[in-house]
Design a protein around this motif. Structure first.
Motif, mmCIF file in Angstrom:
data_model
loop_
_atom_site.group_PDB
_atom_site.id
_atom_site.type_symbol
_atom_site.label_atom_id
_atom_site.label_comp_id
_atom_site.label_asym_id
_atom_site.label_seq_id
_atom_site.Cartn_x
_atom_site.Cartn_y
_atom_site.Cartn_z
ATOM 1 N N VAL A 139 -0.470 -38.511 -36.657
ATOM 2 C CA VAL A 139 0.625 -37.698 -36.130
ATOM 3 C C VAL A 139 1.374 -37.042 -37.286
ATOM 4 C CG1 VAL A 139 2.791 -37.741 -34.845
ATOM 5 C CG2 VAL A 139 0.873 -39.144 -34.079
ATOM 6 N N TYR A 140 1.540 -35.737 -37.210
ATOM 7 C CA TYR A 140 2.251 -34.970 -38.236
ATOM 8 C C TYR A 140 3.582 -34.486 -37.665
ATOM 9 C CZ TYR A 140 -2.034 -34.901 -41.015
ATOM 10 O OH TYR A 140 -3.124 -35.275 -41.760
ATOM 11 N N LEU A 141 4.650 -34.717 -38.400
ATOM 12 C CA LEU A 141 5.990 -34.386 -37.934
ATOM 13 C C LEU A 141 6.520 -33.107 -38.581
ATOM 14 C CD1 LEU A 141 7.605 -37.956 -38.044
ATOM 15 C CD2 LEU A 141 6.200 -36.907 -36.255
ATOM 16 N N THR A 142 7.600 -32.614 -38.039
ATOM 17 C CA THR A 142 8.258 -31.411 -38.566
ATOM 18 C C THR A 142 9.275 -31.743 -39.653
ATOM 19 O OG1 THR A 142 9.936 -31.577 -36.836
ATOM 20 C CG2 THR A 142 8.024 -30.188 -36.365
ATOM 21 N N LEU A 143 9.569 -33.019 -39.841
ATOM 22 C CA LEU A 143 10.624 -33.437 -40.772
ATOM 23 C C LEU A 143 10.276 -33.097 -42.219
ATOM 24 C CD1 LEU A 143 11.440 -36.923 -39.234
ATOM 25 C CD2 LEU A 143 12.767 -34.818 -39.002
ATOM 26 N N ARG A 144 11.305 -32.706 -42.981
ATOM 27 C CA ARG A 144 11.126 -32.350 -44.391
ATOM 28 C C ARG A 144 11.748 -33.431 -45.271
ATOM 29 N NH1 ARG A 144 11.975 -25.745 -44.575
ATOM 30 N NH2 ARG A 144 10.382 -25.277 -42.973
ATOM 31 N N PRO A 145 10.924 -34.142 -46.012
ATOM 32 C CA PRO A 145 11.395 -35.311 -46.765
ATOM 33 C C PRO A 145 12.549 -35.030 -47.718
ATOM 34 C CG PRO A 145 9.015 -35.290 -46.691
ATOM 35 C CD PRO A 145 9.457 -33.975 -46.116
ATOM 36 N N GLY A 146 12.522 -33.910 -48.446
ATOM 37 C CA GLY A 146 13.580 -33.617 -49.408
ATOM 38 C C GLY A 146 14.933 -33.486 -48.738
ATOM 39 N N ALA A 147 14.987 -32.718 -47.661
ATOM 40 C CA ALA A 147 16.250 -32.513 -46.956
ATOM 41 C C ALA A 147 16.701 -33.783 -46.239
ATOM 42 C CB ALA A 147 16.105 -31.365 -45.950
ATOM 43 N N GLN A 148 15.739 -34.551 -45.709
ATOM 44 C CA GLN A 148 16.074 -35.815 -45.041
ATOM 45 C C GLN A 148 16.706 -36.796 -46.033
ATOM 46 O OE1 GLN A 148 15.621 -36.571 -41.773
ATOM 47 N NE2 GLN A 148 15.710 -38.797 -41.685
ATOM 48 N N ALA A 149 16.097 -36.923 -47.203
ATOM 49 C CA ALA A 149 16.635 -37.831 -48.227
ATOM 50 C C ALA A 149 18.005 -37.357 -48.710
ATOM 51 C CB ALA A 149 15.658 -37.927 -49.391
ATOM 52 N N PRO A 306 15.596 -33.092 -24.908
ATOM 53 C CA PRO A 306 14.136 -33.157 -24.795
ATOM 54 C C PRO A 306 13.464 -33.398 -26.139
ATOM 55 C CG PRO A 306 14.861 -30.881 -24.763
ATOM 56 C CD PRO A 306 16.108 -31.710 -24.839
ATOM 57 N N LEU A 307 13.454 -34.652 -26.563
ATOM 58 C CA LEU A 307 12.827 -35.005 -27.837
ATOM 59 C C LEU A 307 11.753 -36.055 -27.575
ATOM 60 C CD1 LEU A 307 13.533 -33.968 -30.730
ATOM 61 C CD2 LEU A 307 14.661 -36.154 -31.121
ATOM 62 N N GLU A 308 10.828 -36.235 -28.525
ATOM 63 C CA GLU A 308 9.695 -37.129 -28.291
ATOM 64 C C GLU A 308 9.999 -38.613 -28.503
ATOM 65 O OE1 GLU A 308 7.950 -33.366 -30.349
ATOM 66 O OE2 GLU A 308 9.793 -34.539 -30.364
ATOM 67 N N THR A 309 11.188 -38.945 -28.987
ATOM 68 C CA THR A 309 11.533 -40.353 -29.183
ATOM 69 C C THR A 309 11.740 -41.027 -27.821
ATOM 70 O OG1 THR A 309 13.847 -39.693 -29.423
ATOM 71 C CG2 THR A 309 12.568 -40.013 -31.456
ATOM 72 N N PRO A 310 11.709 -42.373 -27.748
ATOM 73 C CA PRO A 310 11.864 -43.063 -26.458
ATOM 74 C C PRO A 310 13.175 -42.702 -25.763
ATOM 75 C CG PRO A 310 11.067 -44.588 -28.134
ATOM 76 C CD PRO A 310 11.436 -43.321 -28.856
ATOM 77 N N LEU A 373 9.838 -32.921 -32.696
ATOM 78 C CA LEU A 373 9.568 -33.611 -33.958
ATOM 79 C C LEU A 373 8.089 -33.622 -34.317
ATOM 80 C CD1 LEU A 373 11.844 -36.731 -33.422
ATOM 81 C CD2 LEU A 373 12.023 -35.193 -35.383
ATOM 82 N N VAL A 374 7.237 -33.623 -33.304
ATOM 83 C CA VAL A 374 5.796 -33.763 -33.533
ATOM 84 C C VAL A 374 5.169 -32.386 -33.658
ATOM 85 C CG1 VAL A 374 3.619 -34.649 -32.637
ATOM 86 C CG2 VAL A 374 5.724 -35.982 -32.347
ATOM 87 N N GLN A 375 4.648 -32.131 -34.850
ATOM 88 C CA GLN A 375 4.025 -30.837 -35.131
ATOM 89 C C GLN A 375 2.621 -30.769 -34.550
ATOM 90 O OE1 GLN A 375 3.203 -29.846 -39.384
ATOM 91 N NE2 GLN A 375 4.895 -28.398 -39.097
ATOM 92 N N ARG A 376 1.863 -31.837 -34.763
ATOM 93 C CA ARG A 376 0.507 -31.887 -34.214
ATOM 94 C C ARG A 376 -0.012 -33.326 -34.248
ATOM 95 N NH1 ARG A 376 0.192 -30.016 -39.406
ATOM 96 N NH2 ARG A 376 -1.438 -30.857 -40.766
ATOM 97 N N VAL A 377 -0.973 -33.579 -33.371
ATOM 98 C CA VAL A 377 -1.675 -34.860 -33.333
ATOM 99 C C VAL A 377 -3.120 -34.564 -33.697
ATOM 100 C CG1 VAL A 377 -2.403 -36.795 -31.900
ATOM 101 C CG2 VAL A 377 -0.139 -35.777 -31.568
ATOM 102 N N VAL A 378 -3.637 -35.261 -34.702
ATOM 103 C CA VAL A 378 -4.969 -34.954 -35.245
ATOM 104 C C VAL A 378 -5.901 -36.132 -35.022
ATOM 105 C CG1 VAL A 378 -6.270 -34.332 -37.301
ATOM 106 C CG2 VAL A 378 -3.960 -33.427 -36.967
#
Length: 469
Positions: A139-149, A306-310, A373-378
């Motif tokens: 699973v590939y997410l849309t989150l950007r590690p630099g900005a998240q940190a 409408p987000l993919e989290t529970p 959040l989920v960009q793609r499932v591979v």
């Protein structure tokens, strides 16, 4: 004797019917419920024999990986989180003792290869038949590690959250909740993970489930309702004495309660720029709480974002009653204070995600986009299929789709129509095969002796070439 035999026969038939009904219930209707129960021990053990799919950030940073352990002759796979607490509230955790949270839970079917997609079903079944380890999807997410940190560094030592998203697409770049927790501690050091949050509590995802009064940030919603009502324009004038009167009492502007800010004659635009409570209090009284609530709903309030989290890790924004329940008033004109609602007080509770959606909607010219959040499932087999499709074009039935200097992956199709040698000619493809930018499908009807590689592949080539120039 015949009567006794009849009674025994009837009893036997009843028992058989009960057995059939009971078996049907447990195998059909109750099966899904059992599969969803996180305390189903057999299911949990079986899942750890699956090589769980990995989770990646948008730049390929590995967020969730596997550690292999050999237990009692079995090979089991347990989770490890290389980035520690940075993505904990989004990715969540998957453990033996504490089960699952976050995307590890909501995307569990994909990560364990048990989702209903045809490719996944086919390869998972094939792996089981061969006795191979079943591999889940990545699973590939849309989150950007630099900005998240960065967001978490800015929030260090504070209780809060940051949400950032693309207003045009809805892609979520940052979903940070502070304090975070280290998911690697959950299995064996749960109490330590809990204590890491101090007085704030680390296991609450404040970005999606934390509820706060929005204060003056909510004035954007009120301004939308006011302008769209036709009763106000940005140049509508107000007199600000430093307060607004409601129910015989003064509702003061922000600042020193003994000497609140006073602006005198101002416009609606000035009221928003300088966040003048009295202006918005009077707007609320003029347009009424009902209209403001209507525009809240247009912005997405009163429903789970409408987000993919529970679902249990997201909260709806809106008015809440004293029991903590979402309150949608039937008679807002008598049940809600319109002045205080207009500048984000009253019993209003919002999540940071919802307020990010408000900002995104304005940025997107009033069009609300769905955050994701989920960009793609591979599939773990996708690369193998890609390679085989490239071979179709380089030396198989699809050579007519070759583009000079561009790797192309494709597959021909020739479907019988039932009329002599008349065929339906197909070709599907994508290019460049190593970094796809265009995918195409071509179908041509009623082709005498027309094979997909001969009829449709050249068309696909020309279209892809035109788009890749």
């Amino acid at each position: 004797m015949n009567k006794q035999i009849s009674q025994v026969g009837v009893a036997a038939l009843v028992l058989i019917a009960a057995l059939i009904v009971g078996t049907t219930y447990w195998q059909t209707w109750a099966n899904a419920g059992l599969a969803d129960r996180q305390d189903n021990a057999i299911r949990l053990v079986a899942q750890f024999s699956i090589k769980r799919g990995k989770i990646y950030a948008s730049d390929g940073t590995l967020l969730a990986a596997n550690v292999t352990k050999h237990v009692g002759g079995q090979t089991l796979y347990f989770r490890r989180y290389p980035t520690g607490p940075i993505f904990s509230d989004v990715v969540g955790y998957s453990t033996q003792s504490r089960n699952q949270t976050g995307l590890e839970r909501s995307y569990n079917d994909y990560l364990t290869g048990s989702n209903a997609n045809l490719d996944t079903v086919f390869h998972a079944t094939l792996d089981r038949l061969k006795g191979s380890t079943v591999q889940g999807n990545n699973v590939y997410l849309t989150l950007r590690p630099g900005a998240q940190a960065l967001a978490l560094r800015e929030l260090r030592g504070k209780c809060g959250a940051v949400v950032a998203m693309n207003p045009s697409t809805g892609a979520v770049y940052v979903l940070a909740s502070s304090p975070p927790y280290n998911p690697n501690l959950i299995e064996k050091h749960y109490q330590q993970a809990l204590r890491s949050g101090g007085k704030c509590g680390a296991l609450l995802n404040r970005a999606t489930a934390g509820k706060y009064q929005p204060g003056s940030s909510f004035k954007v919603v009120t301004a939308t309702a006011a302008l769209n009502s036709g009763r106000f324009t940005p140049d509508s004038t107000f007199y600000d004495p430093g307060y607004c009167e409601e129910y015989g009492k003064q509702v003061r502007n922000a600042g020193n309660p003994e000497a609140p800010e006073t602006f005198g004659n101002v416009t609606l635009s000035t009221g928003l720029v300088h966040s003048i409570n009295s202006v918005f209090c009077n707007i609320g009284k003029a347009i009424g709480a009902g209209l403001i609530i209507d525009y809240m709903k247009r912005y997405g309030f009163y429903k789970l974002p409408p987000l993919e989290t529970p679902e249990n890790e997201r909260a709806a924004s809106g008015l809440y009653d004293r029991h903590g329940r979402l309150f949608d008033p039937r008679h807002p004109e008598t049940q809600v204070d319109p002045g205080r609602l207009a500048f984000g007080q009253e019993r209003l509770q919002v999540t940071p995600l919802q307020m990010a959606m408000v900002a995104a909607t304005v940025a997107n010219n009033g069009l609300e986009v769905q955050p994701y959040l989920v960009q793609r499932v591979v599939s773990p087999h996708a690369r193998e299929i890609n390679s085989m499709m490239q071979l179709v074009v380089t030396g198989g039935t699809g050579t007519a789709a070759q583009i000079s200097g561009v790797p192309v992956a494709g597959k021909t199709g020739t479907a019988e129509t039932g009329v002599g040698d008349i065929y339906t000619a197909w070709f599907i493809a994508f290019a460049p095969a190593d970094h796809p930018k265009v995918a195409v499908a071509v179908v041509v009807e009623n082709q005498p002796g027309g094979f997909g590689g001969k009829v449709s592949a050249p068309i696909a080539k020309d279209v892809m070439e035109a788009l890749l120039r």
